[in-house]
Design an enzyme around this catalytic site. Structure first.
Site, PDB file in Angstrom:
ATOM      1  N   SER A  67      55.000  90.679 103.502  1.00 23.73           N
ATOM      2  CA  SER A  67      55.056  91.168 102.159  1.00 23.73           C
ATOM      3  C   SER A  67      56.317  91.893 102.008  1.00 23.73           C
ATOM      4  O   SER A  67      56.824  92.680 100.983  1.00 23.73           O
ATOM      5  CB  SER A  67      54.044  92.103 102.167  1.00 23.73           C
ATOM      6  OG  SER A  67      54.053  92.860 103.386  1.00 23.73           O
ATOM      7  N   GLU A  68      57.434  91.888 103.082  1.00 20.59           N
ATOM      8  CA  GLU A  68      58.608  92.591 102.959  1.00 20.59           C
ATOM      9  C   GLU A  68      59.523  92.570 101.701  1.00 20.59           C
ATOM     10  O   GLU A  68      59.854  93.572 101.278  1.00 20.59           O
ATOM     11  CB  GLU A  68      59.671  92.192 104.281  1.00 20.59           C
ATOM     12  CG  GLU A  68      59.292  92.777 105.470  1.00 20.59           C
ATOM     13  CD  GLU A  68      58.188  91.953 106.197  1.00 20.59           C
ATOM     14  OE1 GLU A  68      57.486  90.985 105.631  1.00 20.59           O
ATOM     15  OE2 GLU A  68      58.146  91.938 107.308  1.00 20.59           O
ATOM     16  N   ALA A  69      59.469  91.344 100.951  1.00 22.81           N
ATOM     17  CA  ALA A  69      60.470  91.229  99.902  1.00 22.81           C
ATOM     18  C   ALA A  69      59.956  92.132  98.824  1.00 22.81           C
ATOM     19  O   ALA A  69      60.753  92.675  97.841  1.00 22.81           O
ATOM     20  CB  ALA A  69      60.307  89.835  99.521  1.00 22.81           C
TER      21      ALA A  69
END
Lengths: 252, 252, 252
Positions: free
Chosen positions: C129-131
């Site tokens: 989910s970093e983006a």
């Protein structure tokens, strides 16, 4: 801006690009390469744009280089130009999505493979037919290996046997297999538009450092392409086709 | 030419090679390595030849190095010789097809993996049992990684658990899974014989440039093999087996 | 030895390690990184130990770095420290098995990917989910690519869409998909305990030579992490979350 080989339509944060040489089975010529760049320029110039969608037409996504154009004196420019285009797909700070519904052949497989994401219908077919002509899919192999690994890329190159949408999905050439690719695209767009273009660009730059494709490999690909186009058998195969409509596997 | 460890038969554009040490579960000895090279010489000397087919016998495709022969003073030659053979499969301007129907073990997995194409029956089983002996499948790992990626090669090495035909296909160790591998072979041969040997050779040279295996990696593989064969525990494991039929996992 | 962020239990040749920050969704903080190292020290100090098992709790395997802790002045140490921990999983002469039953997010996907083997239930979910935060999963990408190849790692990073246990298995992020992961673990342990730790260590060292991850790539990963944590938008996204519980995709 007017386009001849592409249909280009901007809608909200998405630029829709449809290959528009259906009478030539959506093969690529120098004009199309140029128009792809202009379409990407347009997307990049629009700060609201997040995604570029590539689509085919009339059952053809893309069938690779138009032999009537690559056999000319500009062969050299075309190899480098095609490589530069595929590279641009993989570096532009936009998400490039291929929506495939139909035939994908030769260089067209590279166009799909160089896209960030590929959504395909089950009835799509992917084939690398170059070897039947004495050619190699040199420019596109790095992009195909990146998706499916060395062996599947090799097998497709060597056997020239078409791969179904389902197998392409199992091997990673297709990211999402869908009964209705356009519906799947819309689901994906909702998610993609939540990531900023800055982050997309950063992800692309970073992945290049984490994988084996580098400038030396790209140069080797272009050189291989130029060198095989000088081969006398290849030249004759292409001439027989463009002048007499004769395929290499037809009886003499 | 006469062969002892192989059965070799030329038919039209195909050379059929059957491993013929069924009483030794089709394990490989120095004689077989030499005869493989002679069979390839024969194929390459025949300009009509396009394809070399490798087959097993009596439920064994190949079960790797014969421990009764690798523990001798010629261990060194064998490691380099086996690497050279696998490398030749990947460079000869012929399509090398493995038809697998049965057990494939240790170095035998490398023989299959080094082939251009692998057709296997669903009941085939692939296993890397080396670790149970304190050994590594050092020579063959680069060829397995090329097909299935780093993790599957690693998992097979570490767990020694056999992989079914179906899983081998899903991971890419097998290209085509077939109820009837011979029928599948015949379908494939029709296609393969349309590509010239010159093009096949060119494809092989080119893919080597597009992937991570290089001479340093091959040398590291041979060195690892030699070094582990010097390990005292490994020597004892092999001696217990060849002299007393005792496996390392038997209770003392 | 006492542990706070982990539960650690030695039983015969296996060390069972359970992530124990369930109230924080099993996110990782500096204390947990330190305790992981101590658990590995304990396993390595025990010559009978062969396997280290990592497990989650309450439906979370691991959800990555705790944002409440990475935003502090010790960000730099954390990036290098997390890389060092994942590297240790891949080099310790013990088999490290992840048993996944639940959510695996962000850096947690890296923890699983760096394990030698991953067993997962079908209901598990893996997501990068970093983006959405303007971040990249920089440290963990080399480990994910090693398992699933460049494209699947890229797709998960770019789309942030969760991947089901089944898809994770098909792509190689999961080695064994099981209705009952604990039962599958016990089957595997019987096999794994037949391979000596010396051989396990040797296999790990060898595979590093046969794949593309090297020290330069690891340093690039740490640098990318540090550099993106300096980004003003990223800092604000994290501050909004830790101070106001607000996510970047919430309306302003």
């Amino acid at each position: 801006m007017s386009f001849e080989t592409l249909e280009v339509e901007a809608r909200e944060s998405v630029l829709y690009v449809t290959l528009n040489r259906a009478q030539k089975r959506n093969s690529i010529n120098a004009a199309m390469v140029g128009e792809f760049h202009r379409a990407l320029d347009q997307a990049e110039a629009n700060p609201q744009n997040r995604v570029v969608v590539l689509r085919g037409k009339n059952g053809y996504f893309c069938t690779g280089m138009d032999f009537n154009e690559v056999s000319g004196p500009e062969g050299e420019t075309d190899a480098q130009g095609f490589m530069d285009l595929l590279k641009r797909f993989t570096t532009t700070p936009r998400v490039v999505v291929a929506v495939v519904d139909g035939q994908v052949m030769a260089g067209g497989v590279g166009v799909a493979a160089a896209c960030d994401l590929v959504i395909a219908s089950k009835t799509s077919r992917f084939s690398l037919s170059e070897a039947l002509w004495g050619l190699l899919p040199a420019i596109i192999i790095p992009f195909i290996i990146r998706r499916v690994g060395a062996q599947t890329a090799y097998r497709m190159t060597l056997t020239t046997v078409p791969v179904t949408g389902e197998e392409a999905h199992a091997r990673g050439l297709v990211d999402e297999l869908a009964d209705d690719p356009e519906r799947q695209l819309n689901l994906l767009l909702r998610r993609l538009t939540k990531v900023t273009s800055k982050t997309v660009g950063r992800i692309k730059v970073y992945f290049r450092k984490m994988w084996i494709i580098n400038e030396a490999m790209e140069a080797a690909a272009v050189n291989e392409n130029l060198s095989m186009m000088e081969d006398e058998t290849v030249k004759e195969n292409i001439r027989n086709f463009t002048e007499h409509g004769k395929f290499p596997w037809d009886s003499p």
